[in-house]
Scaffold this motif. Structure first.
Motif, short mmCIF file in Angstrom:
data_model
loop_
_atom_site.label_atom_id
_atom_site.label_comp_id
_atom_site.label_asym_id
_atom_site.label_seq_id
_atom_site.Cartn_x
_atom_site.Cartn_y
_atom_site.Cartn_z
N LEU A 144 -45.86 -5.69 -50.18
CA LEU A 144 -47.10 -4.94 -50.37
C LEU A 144 -48.26 -5.79 -50.87
O LEU A 144 -49.37 -5.70 -50.33
N THR A 145 -48.03 -6.64 -51.88
CA THR A 145 -49.15 -7.44 -52.41
C THR A 145 -49.53 -8.58 -51.46
O THR A 145 -50.55 -9.22 -51.64
N VAL A 187 -49.22 -8.13 -47.70
CA VAL A 187 -49.81 -7.42 -46.56
C VAL A 187 -51.14 -6.74 -46.97
O VAL A 187 -52.03 -6.57 -46.15
N ALA A 188 -51.28 -6.40 -48.26
CA ALA A 188 -52.48 -5.74 -48.80
C ALA A 188 -53.78 -6.46 -48.45
O ALA A 188 -54.80 -5.81 -48.23
N PHE A 189 -53.74 -7.79 -48.36
CA PHE A 189 -54.98 -8.53 -48.13
C PHE A 189 -55.34 -8.66 -46.65
O PHE A 189 -56.45 -9.08 -46.32
N PRO A 246 -55.83 -6.00 -44.47
CA PRO A 246 -56.95 -5.09 -44.16
C PRO A 246 -58.31 -5.64 -44.66
O PRO A 246 -59.32 -5.44 -43.99
N GLN A 247 -58.31 -6.33 -45.83
CA GLN A 247 -59.56 -6.93 -46.34
C GLN A 247 -60.04 -8.02 -45.38
O GLN A 247 -61.24 -8.10 -45.08
N ALA A 254 -44.26 -14.10 -51.52
CA ALA A 254 -45.44 -13.25 -51.68
C ALA A 254 -46.68 -14.06 -51.99
O ALA A 254 -47.74 -13.86 -51.39
N ALA A 258 -43.42 -7.99 -53.07
CA ALA A 258 -43.83 -9.16 -52.30
C ALA A 258 -44.49 -8.72 -50.99
O ALA A 258 -45.56 -9.22 -50.63
N MET A 316 -52.84 -0.41 -51.09
CA MET A 316 -51.61 -1.18 -50.91
C MET A 316 -51.37 -2.12 -52.09
O MET A 316 -50.23 -2.27 -52.55
N THR A 371 -56.68 -2.10 -48.64
CA THR A 371 -56.25 -3.22 -49.48
C THR A 371 -56.02 -2.74 -50.91
O THR A 371 -54.96 -3.02 -51.49
N TRP A 427 -44.20 -4.68 -58.66
CA TRP A 427 -44.01 -5.90 -59.48
C TRP A 427 -43.68 -5.52 -60.92
O TRP A 427 -42.88 -6.20 -61.57
N SER A 452 -62.11 -3.44 -49.14
CA SER A 452 -61.24 -2.60 -48.30
C SER A 452 -60.46 -1.57 -49.12
O SER A 452 -59.76 -1.91 -50.08
#
Lengths: 90, 90
Positions: free
Chosen positions: A16-17, A19-21, A23-24, A67, A14, B44, B41, B52, B38
């Motif tokens: 990582l997937t 927070v991952a967006f 940086p984008q 998430a 939850a 991560m 992104t 998951w 990114s």
């Protein structure tokens, strides 16, 4: 010795997937373009994440719910920025 | 009249968040660049999707498992292509 439990992986996933967006989103805001990011991918992904929210609610999975709600908001912002920047650089 | 059941949303979510990354992969292959995507992104997100997979396995959720295994493969391909194209256009 089962101290890494099921919920740990749910919350790690939850976190990582979600927070991952970020940086984008930051990259798109900085470069003021997201030309290489697929519009179809964004639309399908946002719709899919919306379905995960319903599924997570129905199976009462808090990690899935948290998430996907944040992932939904972040990707919606990336989509809005992509459309906005593509119109303002034509 | 409960014919739209829990699993329906799971499989719809699985289908959409999986197939969503195909247009990104096709776009990257066509334009031979993913500069605006990114790198942080992608790294991560791939790590999160891996978590998951572990979570889905542990809670025995087939939709979570199927969706995330394919999402993992597609995003890994996008990451490899992004790195490959960035090196070959320097």
């Amino acid at each position: 010795m089962n101290f890494i439990n099921i919920e740990f992986f749910g919350y790690l996933a939850a976190f990582l997937t979600t927070v991952a967006f970020l940086p984008q989103l930051i990259k798109t805001l900085k470069t003021k373009k997201a030309e290489d990011v697929s519009l179809i991918t964004l639309i399908m992904f946002i719709t899919g994440v919306g379905s995960w929210i319903i599924y997570g609610y129905k199976i009462s999975s808090t990690p899935i719910l948290i998430a996907n709600i944040i992932t939904f908001i972040l990707n919606l912002l990336i989509l809005i920025l992509k459309i906005y920047y593509s119109k303002n650089t034509r």
